[in-house]
Design an enzyme around this catalytic site. Structure first.
Site, PDB file in Angstrom:
ATOM      1  N   ALA A  61       0.748  -1.261  -0.147  1.00  0.00           N
ATOM      2  CA  ALA A  61       0.043   0.184   0.005  1.00  0.00           C
ATOM      3  C   ALA A  61       0.741   1.222   0.019  1.00  0.00           C
ATOM      4  O   ALA A  61       2.257   1.130   0.431  1.00  0.00           O
ATOM      5  CB  ALA A  61      -0.834  -0.005   0.899  1.00  0.00           C
ATOM      6  N   GLY A 102       0.652  -5.184   0.949  1.00  0.00           N
ATOM      7  CA  GLY A 102      -0.283  -5.504  -0.411  1.00  0.00           C
ATOM      8  C   GLY A 102       0.263  -5.867  -1.468  1.00  0.00           C
ATOM      9  O   GLY A 102      -0.196  -6.520  -2.275  1.00  0.00           O
ATOM     10  N   GLU A 105      -0.110  -9.569  -0.981  1.00  0.00           N
ATOM     11  CA  GLU A 105      -1.569  -9.864  -1.134  1.00  0.00           C
ATOM     12  C   GLU A 105      -1.792  -9.897  -2.839  1.00  0.00           C
ATOM     13  O   GLU A 105      -2.555 -10.550  -3.349  1.00  0.00           O
ATOM     14  CB  GLU A 105      -2.366  -8.720  -0.280  1.00  0.00           C
ATOM     15  CG  GLU A 105      -2.344  -9.038   0.980  1.00  0.00           C
ATOM     16  CD  GLU A 105      -2.986  -8.013   1.963  1.00  0.00           C
ATOM     17  OE1 GLU A 105      -2.751  -6.627   1.693  1.00  0.00           O
ATOM     18  OE2 GLU A 105      -3.377  -8.426   2.720  1.00  0.00           O
ATOM     19  N   GLU A 125       3.068  -5.097   7.832  1.00  0.00           N
ATOM     20  CA  GLU A 125       2.183  -4.191   8.474  1.00  0.00           C
ATOM     21  C   GLU A 125       2.197  -4.208   9.982  1.00  0.00           C
ATOM     22  O   GLU A 125       1.830  -3.118  10.476  1.00  0.00           O
ATOM     23  CB  GLU A 125       0.772  -4.886   8.065  1.00  0.00           C
ATOM     24  CG  GLU A 125       0.219  -4.556   6.645  1.00  0.00           C
ATOM     25  CD  GLU A 125       0.842  -5.462   5.605  1.00  0.00           C
ATOM     26  OE1 GLU A 125       1.753  -6.386   6.019  1.00  0.00           O
ATOM     27  OE2 GLU A 125       0.357  -5.364   4.350  1.00  0.00           O
TER      28      GLU A 125
HETATM   29  N1  COA Z   1       4.492   3.503   0.253  1.00  0.00           N
HETATM   30  C1  COA Z   1       5.060   4.901  -0.132  1.00  0.00           C
HETATM   31  N2  COA Z   1       6.300   5.039  -0.255  1.00  0.00           N
HETATM   32  C2  COA Z   1       7.080   4.083   0.161  1.00  0.00           C
HETATM   33  C3  COA Z   1       6.705   2.574   0.304  1.00  0.00           C
HETATM   34  C4  COA Z   1       5.396   2.605   0.511  1.00  0.00           C
HETATM   35  N3  COA Z   1       4.730   1.226   1.003  1.00  0.00           N
HETATM   36  N4  COA Z   1       7.796   2.018   0.589  1.00  0.00           N
HETATM   37  C5  COA Z   1       8.891   2.815   0.352  1.00  0.00           C
HETATM   38  N5  COA Z   1       8.477   4.058  -0.062  1.00  0.00           N
HETATM   39  C6  COA Z   1       9.343   5.000  -0.310  1.00  0.00           C
HETATM   40  C7  COA Z   1      10.054   5.700   0.627  1.00  0.00           C
HETATM   41  O1  COA Z   1       9.503   6.647   1.468  1.00  0.00           O
HETATM   42  C8  COA Z   1      11.191   6.265  -0.074  1.00  0.00           C
HETATM   43  O2  COA Z   1      11.051   7.378  -0.585  1.00  0.00           O
HETATM   44  P1  COA Z   1      11.921   8.612  -0.736  1.00  0.00           P
HETATM   45  O3  COA Z   1      12.914   8.128  -1.671  1.00  0.00           O
HETATM   46  O4  COA Z   1      11.104   9.762  -1.256  1.00  0.00           O
HETATM   47  O5  COA Z   1      12.463   8.794   0.575  1.00  0.00           O
HETATM   48  C9  COA Z   1      11.423   5.382  -1.257  1.00  0.00           C
HETATM   49  O6  COA Z   1      10.394   4.654  -1.269  1.00  0.00           O
HETATM   50  C10 COA Z   1      12.455   4.292  -1.002  1.00  0.00           C
HETATM   51  O7  COA Z   1      12.418   3.785   0.119  1.00  0.00           O
HETATM   52  P2  COA Z   1      13.634   3.244   1.123  1.00  0.00           P
HETATM   53  O8  COA Z   1      12.939   2.624   2.238  1.00  0.00           O
HETATM   54  O9  COA Z   1      14.470   4.572   0.971  1.00  0.00           O
HETATM   55  O10 COA Z   1      14.325   2.386   0.323  1.00  0.00           O
HETATM   56  P3  COA Z   1      15.128   1.048   0.489  1.00  0.00           P
HETATM   57  O11 COA Z   1      15.618   0.306  -0.773  1.00  0.00           O
HETATM   58  O12 COA Z   1      16.095   0.946   1.757  1.00  0.00           O
HETATM   59  O13 COA Z   1      13.795  -0.026   0.821  1.00  0.00           O
HETATM   60  C11 COA Z   1      11.783  -1.193   0.823  1.00  0.00           C
HETATM   61  C12 COA Z   1      12.698  -0.227   0.014  1.00  0.00           C
HETATM   62  C13 COA Z   1      10.571  -1.256  -0.024  1.00  0.00           C
HETATM   63  C14 COA Z   1      12.328  -2.358   1.371  1.00  0.00           C
HETATM   64  C15 COA Z   1      11.138  -0.308   2.044  1.00  0.00           C
HETATM   65  O14 COA Z   1      11.096   1.145   1.821  1.00  0.00           O
HETATM   66  C16 COA Z   1      10.018  -0.691   2.775  1.00  0.00           C
HETATM   67  O15 COA Z   1      10.416  -1.567   3.781  1.00  0.00           O
HETATM   68  N6  COA Z   1       9.093   0.051   2.411  1.00  0.00           N
HETATM   69  C17 COA Z   1       7.755  -0.437   3.635  1.00  0.00           C
HETATM   70  C18 COA Z   1       6.871  -1.387   2.882  1.00  0.00           C
HETATM   71  C19 COA Z   1       5.763  -1.506   3.813  1.00  0.00           C
HETATM   72  O16 COA Z   1       5.725  -1.390   5.040  1.00  0.00           O
HETATM   73  N7  COA Z   1       4.702  -1.781   2.728  1.00  0.00           N
HETATM   74  C20 COA Z   1       3.574  -2.205   3.678  1.00  0.00           C
HETATM   75  C21 COA Z   1       2.684  -0.993   3.781  1.00  0.00           C
HETATM   76  S1  COA Z   1       0.899  -1.499   4.744  1.00  0.00           S
END
Ligand code: COA
Length: 687
Positions: A61, A102, A105, A125
Site C-alpha cells: 500500500a 499489499g 497480497e 504491516e
Molecule cells: N508507500 C509509499 N512510499 C514508500 C513505500 C510505501 N509502501 N515503501 C517505500 N516507499 C518510499 C520511501 O518513503 C522512499 O521514498 P523517498 O525516496 O522519497 O524517501 C522510497 O520509497 C525508497 O524507500 P527506502 O526505504 O528509502 O528504500 P530501500 O531500498 O531502503 O527500501 C523497501 C525499500 C521497499 C524495502 C522499504 O522502503 C520498505 O520496507 N518499505 C515499507 C514497505 C511496507 O511497509 N509496506 C506495507 C505497507 S502497509
C-alpha cells in the site's frame, strides 16, 4: 509512472512500473484492473503475467495515502485482487525485488507465483500498527499453514524466496530468467485441463489454526501485549477457519479499527521521520567521499562490534591495537561472531569466510596510510583519545575521514590536536555496535560537509539509521536520557522504589526500566562520571546520592550481582532489598522529604515530561536538525516504544495547557539547576 502492457507468445505482460518501489497508489491500482480486464477480453491472449521491476514487484500500500481519502478510492486493493481472481485466464505473479504487504497480497490474488530466489516477501504491516487488510491473513494460512503464516505476519520480517521454496507460497523459484519462467508457467496453466486454482478456494484446518493462535498468544511479550495489532492478527488468523468471505469480513473490520488507532498513527509517523532523518540539510549537501577500506582503532567490545558491522557490509577492515594481547582478544571476538552466525544458519560458511577474509589485524600505525576512513574506538577519556588522534594525524592519508566513537566527549577538543579538524567528525555507535541500528553522526565546528556526508553514507552502508547531531554534551540521545534518568532518581527520593519506576515505564512500553538498565551497564561508569563532574557541579543543584552510596557498598550492578536489584543466577529479584530501600529512605530523609507512593501514571508522565523539556532545550540549541530526529534517536537507541512515536510525537498528542502546567510543576520540584523550556521553545519543537 510508466505502466505498460505488451503481448508476447499469447502471454500478456502487465508491467508494474511506479518508481521507486511500486507502492499501490490509486494510479497503479487502476492500471492493473484496466490491463487485466483488457487482457481477459482479448482473444489473442491465453494467459497473463504481472511483473514488477528489479527493485520491487511491489512494496505494498502507498503509505503516503494512509489517512487520506485516496486510500479508499476505488478500485481499492481488494477490488484489484478480486479482478485478478475473477479473470477467466491464468494470471501469474512474477516476483523480483520485494513483495511486501499489499504487494504480497496482490501476488496471493494471482493463480500462481514465480519468484527470483533473491526476492524478499513479507507482511510488514505489524510494524505500522496494522494487520494485512487485503486477504493475507486469510490466504497465507491456506497456503503455508496457520503456524508459519502467523510467524511471518507477527515478525513482519521478509523472507527470501529461497527460504520460502518449499513453503507452499511459491509455485516456482528460479535463479534468473524470471519472465521466461513465469510466462512458461502461465501457458502451462492455460493449456491444462483442470480448473484454475485460487488461494481463496483452499481450506484451513480449524484445529491447527486454533492451536497456532493459542501458542502464539502464550508467547506474547509485554511489548506485543501493549500493541493492539498483535491481538488483532491472532483474531484474524483465527477467523481464517471460517468460510472465506466471512474471514475476509473479519479481517476488514479489524484492519479498519487499527487504522484509526493512535498506535498506528505513531508508527506511520516513525516510518516517515526515519526516512527523513537520513537527509542532510541543504547547507551540508555534499557528495560523500569514496570509502572501501576502514580502520578501527581499539579492539575492545565497541571496536570489534564496529569491525563486525563493517565486515558484514563487505568493507575491508584493518583492526589496530596497541598490545598484541588486546588485538588477539578482539580478533577472537570477531571470529567467534562469524562462527556463531554460521552455526545459527544466518550466513553460509563460504560467505562468512569471505567476509572475514577482509579483516587484517595489526599493531602497526603505518597501516593507516591505505585506509579511507579511520574510526577510533578507544577508552572514553579525552586525553587518551587526543593522544590516539595525534598518531592518526601522523599516519592517515591526507584525504581520509577521521571519526571518533564517543558518547559524550567534545569532538572539537579531539579534532584540535590534529592538523586537519575539517576531516574529523564523531560517530556515536551504540552497544553492541553490530546489532544496534542507531548511529549519531556528530558535526564538529570545523567538520567539512563532505566529511559529514561520508559519515551518513557509511552509516547507511553499515545498515544503520544515521542521525546528524550537533556537538554538545551527550549529543541527542544521552542528553535526553540523562534528563530522564535524573527525573527517575528524583522519584526515588520522592517516594517510589526502583521497581515501581521500572514497572511503570515498562508498562508504558519501554524495553527496560531505567534502574534495570543502570544495573546492566554498570553503576560504576555513571559513578566515575559523577566524580569527574563533582568539582564543577553547583552545590545548590538537586543531586541524588543513592547511586554513589550503592557503589560505595560495592553494588556496581549485574557484574557484582547487586546494584539497585540483587541478582541470583543472573536473574533480578522482583523487588529491591532492604539495604537498597534503606539507602533510598535515608536520601529522602536527608532532603527532608516525607515519602509517599507515586502512581504509575505520575511516574510515566514525569519521565516523559523530563524528556520533552530536554528535547525542547536541545532543539532550540540546534543540536538536532529536525524535531523528528529526536524521536528516531529515542526509539532506535533507547528502547522508547515505537508505537508511542517518541517523546516529541507524544507531546504533540497532549493538551498544550496541561503540558505547560505540568512542566512548570516538574521544573519547580526539580529544584535549582533545572531549566524550563520556554513556551517559544515548545512551539518550535512541537510545530
Ligand atoms: N508507500 C509509499 N512510499 C514508500 C513505500 C510505501 N509502501 N515503501 C517505500 N516507499 C518510499 C520511501 O518513503 C522512499 O521514498 P523517498 O525516496 O522519497 O524517501 C522510497 O520509497 C525508497 O524507500 P527506502 O526505504 O528509502 O528504500 P530501500 O531500498 O531502503 O527500501 C523497501 C525499500 C521497499 C524495502 C522499504 O522502503 C520498505 O520496507 N518499505 C515499507 C514497505 C511496507 O511497509 N509496506 C506495507 C505497507 S502497509
Amino acid at each position: 509512472m510508466t505502466p505498460s502492457s505488451s503481448i508476447a507468445s499469447r502471454v500478456a505482460c502487465i508491467e508494474l512500473n511506479a518508481p521507486p518501489v511500486n507502492s499501490l497508489g490509486i494510479a497503479l491500482r487502476r492500471h492493473i484492473v484496466d490491463s487485466v480486464r483488457a487482457a481477459d477480453a482479448d482473444p489473442q491472449v491465453a494467459a497473463i503475467v504481472l511483473i514488477g521491476t528489479e527493485k520491487a514487484f511491489s512494496a505494498g500500500a502507498d503509505v503516503s495515502e494512509f489517512g487520506t481519502p485516496l486510500q479508499f478510492e476505488t478500485p481499492m486493493l481488494r477490488d484489484v485482487i478480486a479482478a485478478l481472481e475473477s479473470c477467466s485466464k491464468p494470471v501469474v505473479a512474477a516476483i523480483s525485488g520485494v513483495a511486501l504487504g499489499g504487494g504480497l497480497e496482490l501476488a496471493l490474488g494471482c493463480h500462481a507465483r514465480v519468484a527470483l530466489a533473491s526476492a524478499r516477501l513479507g507482511t510488514p504491516e505489524i510494524q505500522l500498527g496494522l494487520i494485512p487488510g487485503s486477504g493475507a491473513t486469510q490466504k497465507l494460512p491456506r497456503l503455508v499453514g496457520a503456524e508459519r503464516a502467523l510467524a511471518m505476519m507477527l515478525t513482519g520480517q521478509p523472507l527470501t524466496a529461497d527460504e520460502l521454496t518449499a513453503s507452499g507460497l511459491l509455485d516456482r523459484v528460479v535463479p534468473q530468467d524470471l519472465w521466461a519462467a513465469a510466462s512458461a508457467l502461465a501457458l502451462e496453466l492455460a493449456q491444462a485441463d483442470f480448473p484454475l486454482s485460487r488461494a481463496r478456494d483452499r481450506s484451513v484446518n480449524a484445529d491447527a489454526a486454533r492451536a497456532a493462535v493459542s501458542e502464539a498468544l502464550a508467547r506474547f511479550n509485554a511489548r506485543q501485549r501493549a500493541q493492539p495489532a498483535y491481538q488483532a492478527l491472532l483474531d484474524a488468523v483465527q477467523a481464517s477457519a471460517l468460510p472465506f468471505d466471512a474471514g475476509m469480513q473479519r479481517e476488514r473490520e479489524l484492519f479498519l479499527a487499527l487504522m484509526q488507532s493512535p498506535e498506528a498513527a505513531a508508527l506511520r509517523y516513525q516510518f516517515r521521520v526515519q526516512r527523513e532523518s537520513g537527509k542532510l540539510p541543504p547547507s551540508l549537501s555534499a557528495e560523500s567521499r569514496d570509502f572501501d577500506r576502514v580502520a578501527v582503532i581499539g579492539a575492545g567490545t565497541m571496536g570489534s562490534g564496529i569491525a563486525i558491522a563493517a565486515l558484514e557490509a563487505g568493507l575491508q577492515v584493518c583492526l589496530l591495537e596497541q598490545s598484541g594481547e588486546a588485538l588477539a582478544r578482539g580478533s577472537a571476538r570477531i571470529s567467534e561472531h562469524f562462527v556463531a552466525r554460521v552455526k545459527a544458519g544466518k550466513v553460509d560458511a563460504a560467505k562468512a569466510e569471505s567476509l572475514q577474509g577482509r579483516l587484517t589485524a595489526t599493531l602497526d600505525w603505518s597501516a593507516l596510510q591505505s585506509v579511507d576512513v579511520v574510526i577510533e574506538a578507544v577508552f572514553e577519556d579525552l586525553a587518551v583519545k587526543q593522544s590516539v588522534f595525534r598518531q592518526i594525524d601522523a599516519h592517515a592519508r591526507a584525504d581520509a575521514v577521521l571519526a571518533t566513537n564517543t558518547s559524550y566527549l567534545d569532538i572539537d577538543a579531539i579534532a584540535s590536536v590534529t592538523s586537519r579538524p575539517q576531516d574529523v567528525l564523531g560517530l556515536h555507535f551504540f552497544s553492541p555496535a553490530n546489532v544496534m541500528k542507531l548511529l549519531e553522526v556528530v558535526q564538529g565546528r570545523d567538520s567539512a560537509p563532505d566529511v559529514i556526508a561520508t559519515g551518513m553514507a557509511l552509516g547507511r552502508e553499515l545498515k544503520k539509521t544515521p542521525i546528524l547531531c550537533g556537538n554538545a554534551f551527550g549529543f541527542i540521545g544521552n542528553r535526553i536520557y540523562n534528563a530522564y534518568r535524573k527525573q527517575c532518581e528524583f522519584m526515588l527520593e520522592d517516594g517510589a522504589w526502583p521497581e515501581d519506576v521500572d514497572r511503570a515505564l515498562t508498562d508504558f512500553g519501554f524495553a527496560m526500566g531505567p534502574f534495570a538498565v543502570a544495573d546492566l551497564s554498570g553503576l560504576d561508569i555513571a559513578w566515575r562520571m559523577r566524580q569527574a563532574g563533582a568539582a564543577t557541579r553547583d552545590p545548590r543543584e538537586r543531586y541524588v546520592h543513592i547511586l554513589d552510596r550503592l557503589c560505595e557498598m560495592g553494588r556496581m550492578g549485574r557484574k557484582t550481582q547487586a546494584g539497585y536489584y540483587t541478582y541470583t543466577d543472573g536473574k533480578a529479584s522482583p523487588a529491591t532489598d532492604e539495604v537498597v530501600r534503606g539507602v533510598i529512605a535515608q536520601a529522602s530523609a536527608a532532603r527532608g522529604i516525607e515519602r509517599s507512593p507515586l502512581s504509575a501514571e505520575t511516574i510515566q508522565r514525569r519521565a516523559l515530561l523530563a524528556m520533552v523539556n530536554e528535547a525542547a532545550l536541545l532543539f532550540s540549541e540546534g543540536v538536532a536538525h529536525r524535531a523528528g530526529d529526536i524521536d528516531v534517536v529515542l526509539v532506535n537507541g533507547y528502547g522508547f516504544p515505537s508505537w508511542v512515536g517518541g517523546p516529541v510525537h507524544w507531546a504533540r498528542t497532549q493538551p498544550r495547557d496541561l503540558l505547560e502546567q505540568e512542566l512548570d510543576r516538574l521544573v519547580a520540584a526539580n529544584g535549582f539547576g533545572a531549566v524550563r523550556a520556554t513556551p517559544a521553545m515548545l512551539d518550535h519543537l512541537l510545530g
